[in-house]
Design an enzyme around this catalytic site. Structure first.
Site, short mmCIF file in Angstrom:
data_model
loop_
_atom_site.label_atom_id
_atom_site.label_comp_id
_atom_site.label_asym_id
_atom_site.label_seq_id
_atom_site.Cartn_x
_atom_site.Cartn_y
_atom_site.Cartn_z
N LYS A 72 3.78 -15.31 3.10
CA LYS A 72 4.02 -16.10 1.88
C LYS A 72 5.53 -16.35 1.82
CE LYS A 72 2.58 -17.99 -1.99
NZ LYS A 72 1.72 -19.21 -2.02
N ASP B 254 -2.25 -18.47 1.25
CA ASP B 254 -3.24 -19.20 0.44
C ASP B 254 -3.91 -20.29 1.28
OD1 ASP B 254 -0.74 -20.41 0.54
OD2 ASP B 254 -0.75 -21.12 -1.53
N ASP C 294 -11.76 -9.42 4.79
CA ASP C 294 -13.04 -9.49 4.07
C ASP C 294 -13.60 -10.91 4.12
OD1 ASP C 294 -13.13 -6.84 3.28
OD2 ASP C 294 -13.69 -7.34 1.21
N TYR D 285 0.81 -1.21 0.00
CA TYR D 285 0.00 0.00 0.00
C TYR D 285 0.84 1.27 0.00
CZ TYR D 285 -4.52 -2.23 0.79
OH TYR D 285 -5.67 -2.95 0.66
N ASP E 19 -5.95 -7.23 4.30
CA ASP E 19 -7.10 -6.64 3.60
C ASP E 19 -7.99 -7.75 3.06
OD1 ASP E 19 -8.73 -4.73 2.24
OD2 ASP E 19 -7.65 -5.18 0.38
C1 IPM Z 1 -10.29 -1.68 3.84
C2 IPM Z 1 -10.54 -1.15 2.45
C3 IPM Z 1 -9.43 -0.19 2.12
C4 IPM Z 1 -8.14 -0.95 2.18
C5 IPM Z 1 -9.60 0.50 0.76
C6 IPM Z 1 -10.91 1.26 0.69
C7 IPM Z 1 -8.45 1.40 0.43
O1 IPM Z 1 -10.65 -2.19 1.56
O2 IPM Z 1 -10.27 -0.87 4.78
O3 IPM Z 1 -10.13 -2.89 3.98
O4 IPM Z 1 -7.79 -1.67 1.23
O5 IPM Z 1 -7.46 -0.86 3.20
MG MG Z 2 -10.62 -4.12 2.45
#
Ligand code: IPM
Ligand code: MG
Length: 378
Positions: free
Chosen positions: A213, A245, A273, A164, A269
């Site tokens: 990884k 993975d 999710d 990032y 990230d």
């Molecule tokens: C998160 C989001 C952000 C990230 C994006 C919106 C930049 O996906 O907070 O997980 O990747 O950190």
């Molecule tokens: Mg995210």
């Protein structure tokens, strides 16, 4: 005389106890402003009941800031956040295919505001809990024999390093377009997030699974080495390593095995999710981003959901639970944080549901009513 004295004493006590907390509020885009309104409602109620003074300053970030100022986060807005005790954020961003914001250069898009505030406030530790609420087990996409009696894990994601924030470029060489992103970590960055991961594990089930990884990446090999070094200071915490993975697979195969997943920015990230999805209710999950100081940034794990913005449909619970994390981590108000979390559970137990977590036999409520109901339990 005696009575007067007593009254005076009570008033004095009230004045001494009534702490003031400066909170920066960022509504942001999409459903952001409406869910922040609900979180503020809850904080105000907590303030009333427990005699705290929450003082708010609103700043612009994301798309609204671009529209108003030309940039996703102004220096002035960042300064206000820096000078406060804590920051509560709704969400930023719009529909990538539709919004004009996405024809701007990357550093001027809504998400750049989020990255800038994380970096600007030096918030390197992102805590994302994924808990399967009993009341919402039906919404979990995993089979019952996998869920068992539920899971409760935390993704501890490094937030200000890695891909990032490494150098990036897009060039054309001899007519061929080429894009580069760099994944950089130094040992100090790894060490400080590792400590946070182990500290949190100590307060939980004392298990850290470090995810990398290391079979391919140098940055992961250094990650693993430094994690091993830090682990020596935490002999009471069990450490394991997992390749990313495999971790993605294990999360859906057997999520119960995890307590704290400790990982770098990009892996975190993606895995966070996934972790939120298996709870079946991304609208329920809060997050905290912390640095060395008490100041933190608290936000729901979900996005800005522009499609349902302004329709009183959004689930405000993730944001309300983020406010609870703020009470706990930035203000040390443990009892108040517990109270908010209990209130959320009670409202769910009563059968109230926003559309995203609605199921048969439950009562459908809107964003605002959900906020009112939770406030009524505090
Ligand atoms: C998160 C989001 C952000 C990230 C994006 C919106 C930049 O996906 O907070 O997980 O990747 O950190
Ligand atoms: Mg995210």
């Amino acid at each position: 005389m005696a009575i007067d004295n007593r009254i005076f004493h009570i008033e004095m006590k009230g004045m001494v106890d009534r702490m003031e907390y400066k909170i920066t509020l960022i509504g942001g885009d999409g459903i952001g402003p409406e869910i922040i309104t609900q979180a503020r409602k809850i904080l105000d109620r907590v303030g009333e009941v427990y005699s705290h003074n929450f003082v708010y300053k609103e700043i612009l970030m994301g798309g609204v800031s671009i529209d108003e100022t030309g940039v996703p986060l102004t220096d002035e807005a960042l300064k206000i956040a820096k000078d406060s005790d804590s920051v509560l954020l709704g969400a930023v961003g719009g529909n990538v295919g539709q919004s004009n914001w996405y024809s701007l250069p990357p550093h001027l898009r809504p998400e750049a505001g989020l990255l800038a505030i994380r970096k600007g406030l030096k918030l390197f530790a992102n805590i994302r809990p994924a808990i399967l609420f009993d009341e919402l087990k039906g919404a979990c996409p995993l089979k019952e024999d996998i869920i068992g009696d539920g899971f409760d894990l935390v993704v501890m994601r490094e937030l200000t390093g890695g891909l990032y924030f490494g150098d990036r470029s897009t060039v054309t060489e001899n007519g061929v377009r080429k894009a580069t992103d760099t994944l950089v970590y130094d040992e100090n960055e790894i060490r400080r997030i590792a400590r946070r991961g182990f500290d949190i594990a100590r307060k939980r089930r004392k298990k850290v699974c470090s995810v990398d990884k290391a079979n391919v990446l140098d940055s992961s090999r250094l990650w693993r080495t430094v994690i091993e070094e830090v682990a020596k200071d935490y002999p009471d915490v069990e450490l394991s390593h997992m390749l990313v993975d495999n971790c993605a697979m294990q999360l859906v195969r057997d999520p119960k095995q995890f307590d704290v997943i400790l990982t770098e920015n990009m892996f975190g990230d993606i895995l966070s999710d996934e972790a939120s999805m298996i709870t079946g209710s991304i609208g329920m999950l809060p997050s905290a981003s912390l640095g060395e100081k008490k100041l933190g940034l608290y936000e729901p794990s979900h996005g800005s959901a522009p499609d349902i913005a302004g329709q009183d449909k959004a689930n405000p619970i993730a944001t309300i639970l983020s406010a609870a994390m703020m009470l706990r981590y930035s203000f040390d108000l443990e009892e108040e944080a517990d109270k908010v979390e209990e209130a959320v559970r009670s409202v769910l137990k009563d059968g109230n549901r926003t559309i995203d977590i609605m199921s048969e036999g439950m009562k459908l409520v809107g964003t605002n009513e959900m906020g009112d109901l939770i406030a009524s339990y505090i």
